[in-house]
Design a protein around this motif. Structure first.
Motif, PDB file in Angstrom:
ATOM      1  N   TYR A 146      45.157  78.426  40.634  1.00  0.00           N
ATOM      2  CA  TYR A 146      44.684  79.708  40.959  1.00  0.00           C
ATOM      3  C   TYR A 146      42.997  79.698  41.120  1.00  0.00           C
ATOM      4  O   TYR A 146      42.234  80.118  42.015  1.00  0.00           O
ATOM      5  CB  TYR A 146      45.234  80.839  40.112  1.00  0.00           C
ATOM      6  N   THR A 147      42.424  78.984  40.034  1.00  0.00           N
ATOM      7  CA  THR A 147      41.054  78.974  40.134  1.00  0.00           C
ATOM      8  C   THR A 147      40.355  77.908  40.810  1.00  0.00           C
ATOM      9  O   THR A 147      39.341  78.320  41.565  1.00  0.00           O
ATOM     10  CB  THR A 147      40.427  78.820  38.454  1.00  0.00           C
ATOM     11  N   ILE A 203      38.529  86.710  38.413  1.00  0.00           N
ATOM     12  CA  ILE A 203      38.345  85.659  37.528  1.00  0.00           C
ATOM     13  C   ILE A 203      37.601  86.068  36.251  1.00  0.00           C
ATOM     14  O   ILE A 203      36.623  86.620  36.571  1.00  0.00           O
ATOM     15  CB  ILE A 203      37.631  84.413  38.019  1.00  0.00           C
ATOM     16  N   LEU A 204      38.357  85.958  34.925  1.00  0.00           N
ATOM     17  CA  LEU A 204      37.614  86.222  34.083  1.00  0.00           C
ATOM     18  C   LEU A 204      36.943  84.935  33.337  1.00  0.00           C
ATOM     19  O   LEU A 204      37.797  84.031  33.021  1.00  0.00           O
ATOM     20  CB  LEU A 204      38.621  87.181  33.056  1.00  0.00           C
ATOM     21  N   ASP A 228      49.959  79.065  27.198  1.00  0.00           N
ATOM     22  CA  ASP A 228      48.875  78.794  28.264  1.00  0.00           C
ATOM     23  C   ASP A 228      47.649  79.646  28.078  1.00  0.00           C
ATOM     24  O   ASP A 228      47.867  80.676  27.386  1.00  0.00           O
ATOM     25  CB  ASP A 228      49.501  78.845  29.551  1.00  0.00           C
ATOM     26  N   ASP A 229      46.451  79.261  28.601  1.00  0.00           N
ATOM     27  CA  ASP A 229      45.408  80.192  28.329  1.00  0.00           C
ATOM     28  C   ASP A 229      45.557  81.492  28.993  1.00  0.00           C
ATOM     29  O   ASP A 229      45.072  82.479  28.591  1.00  0.00           O
ATOM     30  CB  ASP A 229      44.164  79.453  28.566  1.00  0.00           C
ATOM     31  N   PHE A 230      45.751  81.338  30.579  1.00  0.00           N
ATOM     32  CA  PHE A 230      45.760  82.456  31.366  1.00  0.00           C
ATOM     33  C   PHE A 230      47.299  82.542  31.949  1.00  0.00           C
ATOM     34  O   PHE A 230      48.055  81.398  32.142  1.00  0.00           O
ATOM     35  CB  PHE A 230      44.778  82.690  32.246  1.00  0.00           C
ATOM     36  N   ALA A 238      48.175  84.420  35.629  1.00  0.00           N
ATOM     37  CA  ALA A 238      47.834  85.035  36.542  1.00  0.00           C
ATOM     38  C   ALA A 238      48.902  85.012  37.771  1.00  0.00           C
ATOM     39  O   ALA A 238      49.983  86.132  37.619  1.00  0.00           O
ATOM     40  CB  ALA A 238      46.455  84.185  37.410  1.00  0.00           C
ATOM     41  N   ASN A 239      49.290  84.339  38.539  1.00  0.00           N
ATOM     42  CA  ASN A 239      50.045  84.292  39.668  1.00  0.00           C
ATOM     43  C   ASN A 239      51.450  83.486  39.057  1.00  0.00           C
ATOM     44  O   ASN A 239      52.406  83.465  39.742  1.00  0.00           O
ATOM     45  CB  ASN A 239      49.987  83.895  40.990  1.00  0.00           C
ATOM     46  N   GLY A 240      51.375  82.795  37.904  1.00  0.00           N
ATOM     47  CA  GLY A 240      52.329  82.476  37.144  1.00  0.00           C
ATOM     48  C   GLY A 240      52.824  80.906  37.637  1.00  0.00           C
ATOM     49  O   GLY A 240      53.777  80.367  37.084  1.00  0.00           O
ATOM     50  N   GLN A 241      51.822  80.246  38.575  1.00  0.00           N
ATOM     51  CA  GLN A 241      52.325  79.045  39.054  1.00  0.00           C
ATOM     52  C   GLN A 241      52.141  77.940  37.821  1.00  0.00           C
ATOM     53  O   GLN A 241      53.417  76.948  37.641  1.00  0.00           O
ATOM     54  CB  GLN A 241      51.229  78.662  39.942  1.00  0.00           C
ATOM     55  N   ALA A 242      51.526  77.945  36.954  1.00  0.00           N
ATOM     56  CA  ALA A 242      51.250  77.064  35.731  1.00  0.00           C
ATOM     57  C   ALA A 242      52.456  76.989  35.089  1.00  0.00           C
ATOM     58  O   ALA A 242      53.108  76.128  34.706  1.00  0.00           O
ATOM     59  CB  ALA A 242      50.012  77.035  35.136  1.00  0.00           C
ATOM     60  N   ASN A 272      37.516  78.387  27.263  1.00  0.00           N
ATOM     61  CA  ASN A 272      37.507  77.283  28.325  1.00  0.00           C
ATOM     62  C   ASN A 272      36.544  76.402  28.193  1.00  0.00           C
ATOM     63  O   ASN A 272      36.365  75.470  29.403  1.00  0.00           O
ATOM     64  CB  ASN A 272      37.614  78.321  29.742  1.00  0.00           C
ATOM     65  N   LYS A 332      46.795  88.514  32.973  1.00  0.00           N
ATOM     66  CA  LYS A 332      46.283  89.297  34.088  1.00  0.00           C
ATOM     67  C   LYS A 332      47.388  90.192  34.609  1.00  0.00           C
ATOM     68  O   LYS A 332      47.875  89.563  35.486  1.00  0.00           O
ATOM     69  CB  LYS A 332      45.168  88.753  35.010  1.00  0.00           C
TER      70      LYS A 332
HETATM   71  P1  5GP Z   1      48.501  81.041  37.323  1.00  0.00           P
HETATM   72  O1  5GP Z   1      49.285  79.683  37.529  1.00  0.00           O
HETATM   73  O2  5GP Z   1      49.361  81.887  36.500  1.00  0.00           O
HETATM   74  O3  5GP Z   1      48.429  81.482  38.825  1.00  0.00           O
HETATM   75  O4  5GP Z   1      47.253  80.727  37.023  1.00  0.00           O
HETATM   76  C1  5GP Z   1      46.869  80.344  35.528  1.00  0.00           C
HETATM   77  C2  5GP Z   1      46.188  79.314  35.247  1.00  0.00           C
HETATM   78  O5  5GP Z   1      44.871  79.143  36.295  1.00  0.00           O
HETATM   79  C3  5GP Z   1      45.726  78.984  33.980  1.00  0.00           C
HETATM   80  O6  5GP Z   1      45.967  77.766  33.323  1.00  0.00           O
HETATM   81  C4  5GP Z   1      44.196  78.893  33.942  1.00  0.00           C
HETATM   82  O7  5GP Z   1      43.548  77.700  33.938  1.00  0.00           O
HETATM   83  C5  5GP Z   1      43.535  79.496  35.465  1.00  0.00           C
HETATM   84  N1  5GP Z   1      43.277  80.867  35.498  1.00  0.00           N
HETATM   85  C6  5GP Z   1      43.838  81.801  36.045  1.00  0.00           C
HETATM   86  N2  5GP Z   1      43.119  82.918  36.061  1.00  0.00           N
HETATM   87  C7  5GP Z   1      42.286  82.677  35.465  1.00  0.00           C
HETATM   88  C8  5GP Z   1      41.062  83.506  35.098  1.00  0.00           C
HETATM   89  O8  5GP Z   1      40.754  84.684  35.326  1.00  0.00           O
HETATM   90  N3  5GP Z   1      39.981  82.817  34.071  1.00  0.00           N
HETATM   91  C9  5GP Z   1      39.999  81.506  33.757  1.00  0.00           C
HETATM   92  N4  5GP Z   1      39.114  81.018  33.298  1.00  0.00           N
HETATM   93  N5  5GP Z   1      41.225  80.809  34.267  1.00  0.00           N
HETATM   94  C10 5GP Z   1      42.258  81.407  34.822  1.00  0.00           C
END
Ligand code: 5GP
Length: 189
Positions: A99-100, A19-20, A124-126, A128-132, A27, A156
């Motif tokens: 994810y977080t 996590i960053l 979107d802000d991040f 990661a695994n693409g779920q959002a 954020n 990421k």
């Molecule tokens: P995903 O759905 O792609 O797995 O994760 C994306 C969502 O998780 C983003 O909308 C963000 O809010 C949160 N997120 C994922 N990784 C990080 C991270 O490393 N740092 C922060 N601050 N938020 C993250």
């Protein structure tokens, strides 16, 4: 985007679990002037995609989405998050694993704010695994809308999301791409 990489390098904190933390400008505290620069960059990157509307998820997607909407002069809609949902015919919704927070959320958009005439940019802000992003794509699909682009502030790239979105053929742009967060160090692509 060099400015963003510099800000991540100087103000970002790497937490356990890849996590960053960037709550100095994205954020928690928001740097609006810097956010505006990112809005300009997204507007430039997606200028040829015929975007008519931006969608994002509350809460951290809203600031970059609004500043991009300001530059592109299009409306911005943010999906709301719910723990559970009573049956409601007036919304499109999708399940998203966070994810977080490591919890499941439903996200939803009112049917009045998305329809089949929309050409959408997802911000979107991040990534990661693409779920959002997948949840937003699912909502757009349910509304019959086109998604022409996905714009991410911080990707990421070592996690699954990048490949999933790329493989879907949608125009993906990330302003900063992180190759690794190993040993508490940020390494860019
Ligand atoms: P995903 O759905 O792609 O797995 O994760 C994306 C969502 O998780 C983003 O909308 C963000 O809010 C949160 N997120 C994922 N990784 C990080 C991270 O490393 N740092 C922060 N601050 N938020 C993250």
């Amino acid at each position: 985007m060099k400015l963003l990489e510099d800000k991540i390098a100087s103000e970002g904190l790497v937490l356990p679990g890849n996590i960053l933390k960037v709550d100095q400008f994205l954020n928690h505290q928001i740097d609006p002037m810097f956010m505006n620069e990112m809005g300009k960059e997204f507007a430039k990157l997606f200028k040829d995609d015929g975007i008519t509307k931006i969608i994002t998820v509350e809460s951290s997607g809203i600031a970059p989405a609004v500043l991009t909407g300001l530059q592109m002069e299009v409306p911005v809609v943010f999906a709301r998050k719910h723990k559970s949902l009573t049956l409601n015919d007036n919304i499109y919704s999708s399940d998203v694993y966070s994810y977080t927070k490591q919890t499941n959320n439903k996200i939803s958009i009112d049917k009045r704010f998305i329809n089949s005439t929309d050409n959408i940019l997802v911000i979107d802000d991040f990534l990661a695994n693409g779920q959002a992003v997948l949840g937003l794509l699912d909502i757009a699909k349910k509304a019959g809308a086109n998604v022409n682009g996905v714009g991410i502030v911080i990707e990421k790239s070592f996690q699954k999301g990048h490949k999933i979105i790329k493989d879907s053929g949608i125009h993906l742009e990330s302003l900063a791409r992180i190759a690794s967060l190993e040993n508490e160090k940020v390494t860019f692509e």
